[in-house]
Enzyme design. Sequence first.
Site, mmCIF file in Angstrom:
data_model
loop_
_atom_site.group_PDB
_atom_site.id
_atom_site.type_symbol
_atom_site.label_atom_id
_atom_site.label_comp_id
_atom_site.label_asym_id
_atom_site.label_seq_id
_atom_site.Cartn_x
_atom_site.Cartn_y
_atom_site.Cartn_z
ATOM 1 N N SER A 121 0.830 -0.514 -0.174
ATOM 2 C CA SER A 121 0.451 -0.329 0.137
ATOM 3 C C SER A 121 1.171 1.104 0.467
ATOM 4 C CB SER A 121 -0.970 -0.182 1.596
ATOM 5 O OG SER A 121 -0.424 -0.374 2.597
ATOM 6 N N HIS A 142 -2.618 -3.215 -5.993
ATOM 7 C CA HIS A 142 -2.688 -2.686 -4.748
ATOM 8 C C HIS A 142 -4.459 -2.491 -4.800
ATOM 9 C CE1 HIS A 142 -3.986 0.293 -1.715
ATOM 10 N NE2 HIS A 142 -3.375 -0.615 -1.146
ATOM 11 N N GLU A 154 -5.751 0.158 -7.452
ATOM 12 C CA GLU A 154 -4.532 1.013 -8.126
ATOM 13 C C GLU A 154 -4.284 0.314 -9.177
ATOM 14 O OE1 GLU A 154 -4.089 4.881 -5.440
ATOM 15 O OE2 GLU A 154 -3.828 2.693 -4.394
ATOM 16 N N ASN A 192 -4.009 5.897 -0.622
ATOM 17 C CA ASN A 192 -3.316 6.488 0.748
ATOM 18 C C ASN A 192 -3.189 7.337 0.708
ATOM 19 O OD1 ASN A 192 -4.902 4.215 2.108
ATOM 20 N ND2 ASN A 192 -2.726 2.669 1.293
#
Length: 293
Positions: A121, A142, A154, A192
Amino acid sequence: MTGPIKTVGVIGAGQMGSGIAHVCSLAGFNVQLHDLSEDRINAGLATINENITRQVAKGVISDAEHQAALERIRPTLAYDDLSACDLVIEAATENEEVKRKIFTNLCPSLHPDALLATNTSSISIMRLAAATDRPERFIGIHFMNPVPVMQLVELIRGIATDDATYESAQEFIAKLGKTSTVSEDFPAFIVNRILLPMINEAIYTLYEGVGSVEGIDTAMRLGANHPMGPLQLADFIGLDTCLSIMQGIHEGLADSKYRPCPLLVKYVEAGWLGRKTKRGFYDYRGEQPVPTR
Ligand code: CAA
């Protein structure tokens, strides 16, 4: 890659790995699920069974699909069992050393044409690719938690990732029925990079006494229409993971605005990591979660 992806290896049967194995098997892929012990694999399989059962109860899938999906998942403790995989996705602990060691030990067992991906991540795809024997066939894939529910994946290309690998990854995500977005290889990518500073700010808001745990979560649930409050979400993600992502952003971008809140550090040092340890910003040991501050 010479042909289409049929068999997927998943390294790690934890929260993310079991979710990835779940969606791959439901989409018809054969899955080899690897972890370090039978106990961990059995816990992962139990989670998958529980979550697929929910979907059966809702009528989203049939009993027959449930059984067929479980049969497509083969547990293994040996990297050599991944030799027939067309794609292997690493979903181990969010720790660069651990991931690098996995790639060093795993690569000799893989088919030379196999694609290799990481579910990291926040760690640099380029640095992880350098620990493999195939940087051009290495990519970041991800998934979001909970994997069976969240629509987004992602894709992160490393500096060496070739077009064929990227296109195969895009096709694979589409076959899972999910939507992909592309992020450049910068700390924490897109989701994130935006989500974790928001959670960190919520923790500062608590630390500075601006609001209580419940006040902050209610504010963001009802005031910004978030499905979970930021502190609930931090407990859901895991406070150790939240801290490690914030540290990655802080160090990677060298900007003090990303400094992890001392209260987050304190909770992690106390071993209060959120839902997985039954205590974080809430205490989950009773019937209902109770704020810990
Ligand atoms: N497997 C399968 N289905 C699941 C599930 C799971 N693990 N968890 C929940 N569901 C299903 C439920 O069965 C339910 O289905 P229906 O809508 O068909 O009824 C649906 O998801 C909603 O679940 P619940 O009713 O139990 O609970 P809820 O409405 O509170 O939703 C939630 C739960 C989906 C987790 C929601 O609270 C939510 O979206 N929260 C935010 C999650 C989020 O932001 N995730 C991203 C985290 S960041 C990340 O993952 C990146 C990283 O690297 C850290």
